[in-house]
Write a protein that holds these residues in place. Structure first.
Motif, mmCIF file in Angstrom:
data_model
loop_
_atom_site.group_PDB
_atom_site.id
_atom_site.type_symbol
_atom_site.label_atom_id
_atom_site.label_comp_id
_atom_site.label_asym_id
_atom_site.label_seq_id
_atom_site.Cartn_x
_atom_site.Cartn_y
_atom_site.Cartn_z
ATOM 1 N N ALA A 284 19.002 5.482 26.584
ATOM 2 C CA ALA A 284 19.727 5.100 25.364
ATOM 3 C C ALA A 284 21.337 5.230 25.294
ATOM 4 O O ALA A 284 22.023 5.013 24.634
ATOM 5 C CB ALA A 284 19.048 6.071 24.311
ATOM 6 N N LYS A 287 24.599 2.216 25.324
ATOM 7 C CA LYS A 287 24.328 0.767 24.766
ATOM 8 C C LYS A 287 24.968 0.680 23.340
ATOM 9 O O LYS A 287 25.124 1.646 22.691
ATOM 10 C CB LYS A 287 22.731 0.707 24.502
ATOM 11 N N ARG A 291 21.202 -1.244 19.689
ATOM 12 C CA ARG A 291 19.990 -1.130 20.443
ATOM 13 C C ARG A 291 19.943 0.446 20.865
ATOM 14 O O ARG A 291 18.895 0.882 21.404
ATOM 15 C CB ARG A 291 20.595 -1.685 21.982
ATOM 16 N N SER A 292 20.775 1.254 20.335
ATOM 17 C CA SER A 292 20.592 2.660 20.686
ATOM 18 C C SER A 292 21.101 3.409 19.573
ATOM 19 O O SER A 292 22.536 3.411 19.327
ATOM 20 C CB SER A 292 21.093 3.215 21.912
ATOM 21 N N TRP A 338 15.594 6.837 20.006
ATOM 22 C CA TRP A 338 16.799 6.339 20.015
ATOM 23 C C TRP A 338 16.647 4.991 20.040
ATOM 24 O O TRP A 338 17.611 4.206 19.504
ATOM 25 C CB TRP A 338 17.615 6.788 21.150
ATOM 26 N N THR A 339 15.647 4.316 20.710
ATOM 27 C CA THR A 339 15.783 2.781 21.140
ATOM 28 C C THR A 339 14.551 2.088 20.830
ATOM 29 O O THR A 339 14.480 0.842 20.778
ATOM 30 C CB THR A 339 15.910 2.598 22.730
ATOM 31 N N ASN A 351 15.494 2.049 14.341
ATOM 32 C CA ASN A 351 16.656 1.191 13.988
ATOM 33 C C ASN A 351 17.091 1.322 12.342
ATOM 34 O O ASN A 351 17.896 0.325 11.558
ATOM 35 C CB ASN A 351 16.869 -0.315 14.211
#
Length: 379
Positions: A284, A287, A291-292, A338-339, A351
């Motif tokens: 993570a 990025k 994306r993270s 996180w991702t 997200n």
């Protein structure tokens, strides 16, 4: 035969002695003269990383709107441009009796025109958008009110720029870059942000920092900004929260009475914690926030609150400190998304986490409770 252009601009002016070393002048320039003698000091960095300039980038729409107004039939333009004049400008007082008790002096200001390839004798401290609009307007003989102070030092120019724009919506990122470079006494609302701003700069430039080159700054060129993934405002907020709260891990290293900060100890603590974050969450780290969410404003600030809890029990000078911090962070790794995945306790996909007060509270609460519950279970 065409006459050669004069080497100076002569202008009637009023001199006001507010400061023994930096007299203030009130006078006028035409639209065409303004940018002949004055430059906009854009914020940027030299190859060594030192900060240059202080002005934000041009706002083209704002400049166009002002130029359209100036091209109208009935124009009133009372807003003065503030300049920093070099000491090459010379004031010659007129002879005769004074008509006031010495508050101001009338005279002629001699402003040298720059030679080709040489710097201009003035810098725009306030009014860069207006100056650019004046350069584009049709009436180049339009008279413009000017306030100017003599200052060759960029430090003083930055100081005045921040003060003049203190109540205006300057980009927060620009303020955080300028603050560490100002050595004079600042207003209280800016002074409390100086240490976090300096630390943000340190994290972005320190070769040992996991954040090196990852923090987006106003002074960066487009290529550098494209590889930077964390906003400087998120990092500054994380640092400011920890420095100002009595429960913050950085709070003990700040002397509130004197305003001094033990930057060496703070640097050590920050590098210990955030290097461990990078090592525990390599998938993570580094990025873009799309994306993270670890590199997102919410992720940085929530992990900052976890830092305050984790680092309170770590001896930052101990030889085993790096291993201990990594071990503490490993406790929360299984529940972090996180991702990808879903934060069960928040009811949000990875997200969907946004940089809002509500989501920041939720994410911080989830991380802190998971960390404390895990420690309780193992103890």
């Amino acid at each position: 035969m065409r006459r050669p252009e004069p080497a100076v601009i002569l202008r009637r002016a009023i001199r006001i002695e507010q400061h023994p070393k930096h007299p203030l002048y009130l006078f006028t320039l035409t639209a065409s003269e303004l940018l002949r003698i004055a430059d906009v000091s854009r914020v940027s960095r030299d190859p060594a990383g030192a900060l240059l300039g202080y002005q934000r980038p041009e706002v083209k729409k704002h400049v166009r709107n002002i130029a359209e107004y100036l091209n109208g039939d009935q124009v009133l333009f009372p807003n003065s441009i503030i300049l920093a004049l070099s000491s090459d400008a010379v004031f010659k007082q007129v002879r005769g009796p004074k008509v006031d008790p010495g508050i101001a002096e009338a005279g002629t200001l001699h402003i040298p025109l720059p030679k080709p390839g040489h710097p201009k004798p003035a810098w725009i401290v306030d009014g860069q958008q207006r100056a650019l609009a004046l350069a584009q307007c049709k009436r180049q003989d339009f008279p413009v009110p000017v306030n100017a102070f003599v200052a060759d030092e960029v430090d003083l120019q930055r100081d005045q720029f921040l003060r003049v724009n203190n109540t205006k919506p300057l980009p927060r990122g620009l303020i955080t870059e300028l603050l560490p470079e100002v050595s004079t006494l600042l207003p209280s609302n800016l002074a409390v942000r100086k240490a976090p701003a300096a630390l943000c700069d340190l994290l972005n430039r320190d070769p040992e920092s996991p954040f090196k080159g990852l923090i987006r700054r106003s002074s960066q060129d487009e290529a550098t900004r494209s590889s930077a993934v964390v906003t400087d405002t998120a990092v500054v907020k994380m640092l400011q929260d920890s420095l100002s709260s009595p429960s913050g891990s950085l709070f003990p290293y700040r002397n509130i009475a004197s305003g001094e900060t033990d930057f060496a100890a703070v640097r050590k603590l920050l590098l210990l914690f955030w290097t461990a974050v990078r090592d525990v969450f390599p998938e993570a780290w580094g990025k873009p926030s799309t994306r993270s969410r670890l590199m997102h404003g919410a992720g940085i600030c929530a992990m900052g609150r976890l830092m305050d809890k984790v680092m309170g029990s770590i001896d930052i000078h101990g030889t085993k400190a790096p291993q201990l911090v990594r071990a503490e962070l490993t406790r929360i790794k299984p529940l972090c998304h996180w991702t990808d995945g879903h934060w069960e306790e928040m009811g949000l996909d990875w997200n969907e986490v946004q940089n809002t007060p509500q989501h920041l509270r939720l994410l911080s609460n989830v991380l802190l409770r998971a960390y404390l519950n895990n420690r309780r279970t193992l103890s």
